[in-house]
Design a protein around this motif. Structure first.
Motif, PDB file in Angstrom:
ATOM      1  N   MET A  64      67.664  20.680  15.346  1.00 58.16           N
ATOM      2  CA  MET A  64      66.534  20.818  14.416  1.00 58.16           C
ATOM      3  C   MET A  64      66.835  21.943  13.422  1.00 58.16           C
ATOM      4  O   MET A  64      67.384  22.985  13.801  1.00 58.16           O
ATOM      5  N   ASP A  65      66.531  21.775  12.167  1.00 59.95           N
ATOM      6  CA  ASP A  65      66.816  22.767  11.142  1.00 59.95           C
ATOM      7  C   ASP A  65      65.875  23.952  11.293  1.00 59.95           C
ATOM      8  O   ASP A  65      64.692  23.880  10.986  1.00 59.95           O
ATOM      9  N   ASN A  66      66.422  25.103  11.750  1.00 61.89           N
ATOM     10  CA  ASN A  66      65.578  26.262  12.041  1.00 61.89           C
ATOM     11  C   ASN A  66      64.992  26.888  10.780  1.00 61.89           C
ATOM     12  O   ASN A  66      64.059  27.666  10.855  1.00 61.89           O
ATOM     13  N   SER A  67      65.561  26.567   9.605  1.00 60.51           N
ATOM     14  CA  SER A  67      65.011  27.114   8.371  1.00 60.51           C
ATOM     15  C   SER A  67      63.634  26.534   8.070  1.00 60.51           C
ATOM     16  O   SER A  67      62.909  27.060   7.232  1.00 60.51           O
ATOM     17  N   LYS A  68      63.291  25.438   8.726  1.00 60.64           N
ATOM     18  CA  LYS A  68      61.994  24.814   8.513  1.00 60.64           C
ATOM     19  C   LYS A  68      61.054  25.038   9.698  1.00 60.64           C
ATOM     20  O   LYS A  68      60.085  24.328   9.869  1.00 60.64           O
ATOM     21  N   ILE A  69      61.356  26.042  10.502  1.00 57.84           N
ATOM     22  CA  ILE A  69      60.563  26.326  11.690  1.00 57.84           C
ATOM     23  C   ILE A  69      59.756  27.602  11.482  1.00 57.84           C
ATOM     24  O   ILE A  69      60.269  28.606  10.982  1.00 57.84           O
ATOM     25  N   TYR A  70      58.495  27.554  11.871  1.00 53.43           N
ATOM     26  CA  TYR A  70      57.606  28.713  11.763  1.00 53.43           C
ATOM     27  C   TYR A  70      56.953  28.936  13.119  1.00 53.43           C
ATOM     28  O   TYR A  70      56.425  28.002  13.731  1.00 53.43           O
ATOM     29  N   VAL A  71      56.988  30.176  13.583  1.00 52.53           N
ATOM     30  CA  VAL A  71      56.495  30.492  14.916  1.00 52.53           C
ATOM     31  C   VAL A  71      55.409  31.566  14.823  1.00 52.53           C
ATOM     32  O   VAL A  71      55.637  32.653  14.273  1.00 52.53           O
ATOM     33  N   GLY A  72      54.236  31.251  15.343  1.00 51.08           N
ATOM     34  CA  GLY A  72      53.134  32.201  15.395  1.00 51.08           C
ATOM     35  C   GLY A  72      52.996  32.768  16.796  1.00 51.08           C
ATOM     36  O   GLY A  72      53.031  32.026  17.777  1.00 51.08           O
ATOM     37  N   LEU A  73      52.841  34.092  16.905  1.00 51.61           N
ATOM     38  CA  LEU A  73      52.715  34.777  18.187  1.00 51.61           C
ATOM     39  C   LEU A  73      51.394  35.541  18.221  1.00 51.61           C
ATOM     40  O   LEU A  73      51.204  36.506  17.483  1.00 51.61           O
ATOM     41  N   ASP A  74      50.491  35.087  19.070  1.00 49.44           N
ATOM     42  CA  ASP A  74      49.174  35.709  19.234  1.00 49.44           C
ATOM     43  C   ASP A  74      49.160  36.451  20.571  1.00 49.44           C
ATOM     44  O   ASP A  74      49.124  35.831  21.641  1.00 49.44           O
ATOM     45  N   ILE A  75      49.197  37.780  20.511  1.00 55.31           N
ATOM     46  CA  ILE A  75      49.227  38.604  21.721  1.00 55.31           C
ATOM     47  C   ILE A  75      47.795  39.001  22.053  1.00 55.31           C
ATOM     48  O   ILE A  75      47.240  39.953  21.495  1.00 55.31           O
ATOM     49  N   GLY A  76      47.168  38.262  22.946  1.00 51.16           N
ATOM     50  CA  GLY A  76      45.776  38.503  23.293  1.00 51.16           C
ATOM     51  C   GLY A  76      45.622  39.304  24.571  1.00 51.16           C
ATOM     52  O   GLY A  76      46.576  39.486  25.334  1.00 51.16           O
ATOM     53  N   THR A  77      44.407  39.752  24.821  1.00 53.10           N
ATOM     54  CA  THR A  77      44.136  40.562  26.000  1.00 53.10           C
ATOM     55  C   THR A  77      44.345  39.783  27.286  1.00 53.10           C
ATOM     56  O   THR A  77      44.871  40.321  28.273  1.00 53.10           O
ATOM     57  N   THR A  78      43.943  38.525  27.295  1.00 54.35           N
ATOM     58  CA  THR A  78      44.042  37.726  28.525  1.00 54.35           C
ATOM     59  C   THR A  78      45.193  36.735  28.513  1.00 54.35           C
ATOM     60  O   THR A  78      45.596  36.255  29.571  1.00 54.35           O
ATOM     61  N   SER A  79      45.725  36.414  27.335  1.00 52.58           N
ATOM     62  CA  SER A  79      46.850  35.477  27.282  1.00 52.58           C
ATOM     63  C   SER A  79      47.666  35.681  26.017  1.00 52.58           C
ATOM     64  O   SER A  79      47.156  36.151  25.001  1.00 52.58           O
ATOM     65  N   VAL A  80      48.931  35.320  26.120  1.00 47.85           N
ATOM     66  CA  VAL A  80      49.834  35.301  24.973  1.00 47.85           C
ATOM     67  C   VAL A  80      50.054  33.843  24.588  1.00 47.85           C
ATOM     68  O   VAL A  80      50.410  33.016  25.428  1.00 47.85           O
ATOM     69  N   LYS A  81      49.837  33.538  23.319  1.00 46.04           N
ATOM     70  CA  LYS A  81      49.982  32.157  22.844  1.00 46.04           C
ATOM     71  C   LYS A  81      51.057  32.093  21.774  1.00 46.04           C
ATOM     72  O   LYS A  81      51.115  32.936  20.881  1.00 46.04           O
ATOM     73  N   VAL A  82      51.876  31.063  21.867  1.00 46.34           N
ATOM     74  CA  VAL A  82      52.949  30.831  20.896  1.00 46.34           C
ATOM     75  C   VAL A  82      52.838  29.399  20.385  1.00 46.34           C
ATOM     76  O   VAL A  82      52.664  28.463  21.174  1.00 46.34           O
ATOM     77  N   ILE A  83      52.925  29.241  19.087  1.00 47.17           N
ATOM     78  CA  ILE A  83      52.936  27.906  18.476  1.00 47.17           C
ATOM     79  C   ILE A  83      54.153  27.798  17.571  1.00 47.17           C
ATOM     80  O   ILE A  83      54.391  28.667  16.724  1.00 47.17           O
ATOM     81  N   ILE A  84      54.930  26.741  17.759  1.00 47.81           N
ATOM     82  CA  ILE A  84      56.083  26.465  16.911  1.00 47.81           C
ATOM     83  C   ILE A  84      55.741  25.273  16.012  1.00 47.81           C
ATOM     84  O   ILE A  84      55.365  24.207  16.500  1.00 47.81           O
ATOM     85  N   CYS A  85      55.855  25.476  14.710  1.00 41.03           N
ATOM     86  CA  CYS A  85      55.577  24.415  13.749  1.00 41.03           C
ATOM     87  C   CYS A  85      56.855  24.044  12.996  1.00 41.03           C
ATOM     88  O   CYS A  85      57.687  24.912  12.706  1.00 41.03           O
ATOM     89  N   GLU A  86      56.983  22.788  12.681  1.00 37.31           N
ATOM     90  CA  GLU A  86      58.117  22.299  11.899  1.00 37.31           C
ATOM     91  C   GLU A  86      57.599  21.735  10.583  1.00 37.31           C
ATOM     92  O   GLU A  86      56.603  21.009  10.541  1.00 37.31           O
ATOM     93  N   ASN A  87      58.284  22.094   9.506  1.00 32.27           N
ATOM     94  CA  ASN A  87      57.934  21.595   8.182  1.00 32.27           C
ATOM     95  C   ASN A  87      58.714  20.306   7.932  1.00 32.27           C
ATOM     96  O   ASN A  87      59.934  20.321   7.783  1.00 32.27           O
ATOM     97  N   VAL A  88      57.999  19.190   7.917  1.00 38.15           N
ATOM     98  CA  VAL A  88      58.625  17.891   7.692  1.00 38.15           C
ATOM     99  C   VAL A  88      58.135  17.327   6.366  1.00 38.15           C
ATOM    100  O   VAL A  88      56.997  16.879   6.251  1.00 38.15           O
ATOM    101  N   LYS A  89      58.991  17.402   5.349  1.00 39.05           N
ATOM    102  CA  LYS A  89      58.657  16.886   4.009  1.00 39.05           C
ATOM    103  C   LYS A  89      57.336  17.451   3.494  1.00 39.05           C
ATOM    104  O   LYS A  89      56.476  16.732   2.990  1.00 39.05           O
ATOM    105  N   GLY A  90      57.184  18.769   3.678  1.00 37.65           N
ATOM    106  CA  GLY A  90      55.990  19.437   3.173  1.00 37.65           C
ATOM    107  C   GLY A  90      54.790  19.393   4.093  1.00 37.65           C
ATOM    108  O   GLY A  90      53.771  20.007   3.810  1.00 37.65           O
ATOM    109  N   GLN A  91      54.900  18.672   5.205  1.00 43.02           N
ATOM    110  CA  GLN A  91      53.812  18.588   6.170  1.00 43.02           C
ATOM    111  C   GLN A  91      54.207  19.310   7.457  1.00 43.02           C
ATOM    112  O   GLN A  91      55.302  19.141   7.959  1.00 43.02           O
TER     113      GLN A  91
END
Length: 459
Positions: free
Chosen positions: A1-28
């Protein structure tokens, strides 16, 4: 997968840590991986144990990476709004001698940003972000992107966000200890307000309430800017503790009761539905009605909403056309929007992301962080890089080069207005600071409603 089109959000919360990986596919953008891990190294949104937090971050990232077949190296990290300060700042540079003009280029934007960053910031605080309001070229204001224009003087009005050095340092240290590079540090309410609200909600004004596990954050987004924020030191975990205490059951069983049968509004619960609750010290479970459970939950939620409402009343916040948007894990409880409607004006809605795999209000912040970098304009990207390169080290020194000298010349004397609340890093304090310009001349007629409030309080 092309890592240049990958965006990762890291939410460090009090009760949990959440990570979301998004891929940009043709602008979506599409979500290709999520990871959630319980966190035990935080207290009320602030990291107190770097090692424990780093382990939770690493485990959450690994879970998300295993789903997406992506090697995660860089993340956009959310910062809590605790003790956040917002300040109106102004910078100016001369780009040509009097009577001459030069075309404005990227370097000019960088230099005027450096000039703006030369505003004095206390040593115990660190610059987090700089959001441009407008540029002015030779007296012509209201410009969003001055590049390509010609002029001799360039100015920038902006909002400068800063946080306690300890909070920022501990966050950076925990992420780096988890083996990750920080692409950007973004204050949570900025990410959520700018990426989850519609254009109209950002423009006319919306109250966003993030009902997290360890605390609840209220923020006002108006004119596409974060104008106010406050943190209440209670969140979803305190609801769980109430259930545990009142029903004499374990925290684990209390959390399960809250998720499976909890109502924020007790009027929506079924009085005839009985729940078998394991009780500490008893061999057999004890029956409690669903309505009784809801009454325990409702008491705490009302307390949180009441305190937020009182703070908004204290600053005389008007009715916001965008209404109220609820996010965070605790916002999933049935009846929470109806209960919020008793305390806040306008339409109340619970935000649920529409992307597959994250359709839960608890993922709102992590998703908004993943989206943040994708929506920065070229000018905002230049300013972000300037803050990262110069803000944390040289924010008290003006930028100078051979062609021009950056000389900060504020148009207005600033007046700092600190909202009621304890100062410093006290464990249970709430703190919010907003800077405003001096009051308008008394010879000018005062306007009314939202326009008057934001012009005189925030601008």
């Amino acid at each position: 997968m092309d890592n240049s089109k990958i965006y990762v959000g890291l939410d460090i919360g009090t009760t949990s840590v959440k990570v979301i990986i998004c891929e940009n596919v043709k602008g979506q953008l599409k979500v290709v991986g999520t990871g959630v891990e319980p966190s035990s190294g935080l207290s009320r949104g602030v990291i107190v144990d770097i090692d424990q937090t780093a382990r939770a971050i690493s485990q959450a990232v690994n879970k998300a990476a295993s789903q997406s077949d992506v090697t995660v190296k860089s993340v956009v990290v959310g910062l809590p709004a605790n003790y956040l300060q917002m300040k109106d700042v102004h910078g100016m540079i001369t780009i040509a001698e009097k009577g001459q003009s030069h075309e404005i280029i990227n370097q000019d934007v960088i230099d005027v940003a450096k000039s703006t960053l030369s505003q004095n910031v206390p040593n115990d605080r660190e610059i987090i972000g700089l959001v441009p309001r407008e540029f002015t070229v030779d007296g012509f204001d209201g410009i969003k992107d001055p590049r390509g224009m010609v002029g001799s003087r360039l100015e920038m009005q902006a909002l400068l966000y800063s946080g306690p050095t300890t909070v920022v340092h501990n966050t950076k240290k925990a992420v780096e200890q988890a083996g990750l590079h920080i692409e950007d540090l973004v204050v949570g309410p900025i990410a959520t307000g700018f990426n989850l609200l519609t254009d109209g909600e950002q423009d006319f004004g919306t109250l966003v309430i993030d009902m997290g596990g360890g605390q609840t954050t209220a923020s006002i987004i108006h004119d596409h800017q974060l104008k106010y924020t406050s943190v209440d030191p209670e969140g979803g975990f305190y609801i769980t503790k109430d259930i545990s205490t009142v029903l004499n059951t374990s925290l684990r069983d209390a959390e399960k009761l809250k998720k499976d049968h909890g109502f924020a509004d007790s009027s929506k619960a079924d009085e005839n539905m009985m729940l078998d609750v394991p009780v500490v010290g008893k061999d057999e479970p004890v029956e409690y009605s669903e309505k009784y459970l809801a009454e325990v939950i409702e008491a705490r939620v009302r307390q949180i909403f009441q305190r937020i409402s009182d703070r908004l009343d204290a600053i005389r916040a008007p009715k916001l056309p965008g209404g109220v948007v609820l996010i965070g894990g605790a916002a999933v409880m049935p009846g929470v929007a109806e209960l919020a409607g008793e305390y806040f004006s306008g339409k109340v809605k619970v935000y649920r992301p529409k992307l597959m795999g994250v359709r839960h209000p608890g993922f709102a912040t992590a998703l908004s962080l993943a989206l943040y970098e994708t929506r920065l304009s070229d000018v905002e990207e230049l300013i972000k890089q300037t803050v990262q390169n110069d803000g944390a080290i040289e924010h008290q020194r003006p930028a100078v080069d051979e062609r021009r000298q950056a000389t900060p010349q504020p148009r207005h004397r600033k007046r700092r207005l600190t909202m009621p609340g304890n100062q410093g890093l006290a464990t249970e304090s709430e703190h919010q600071t907003v800077d405003s310009k001096d009051q308008k001349s008394t010879t000018k007629k005062k306007t009314s409603g939202i326009r008057s409030f934001f012009n005189n309080f925030f601008d």
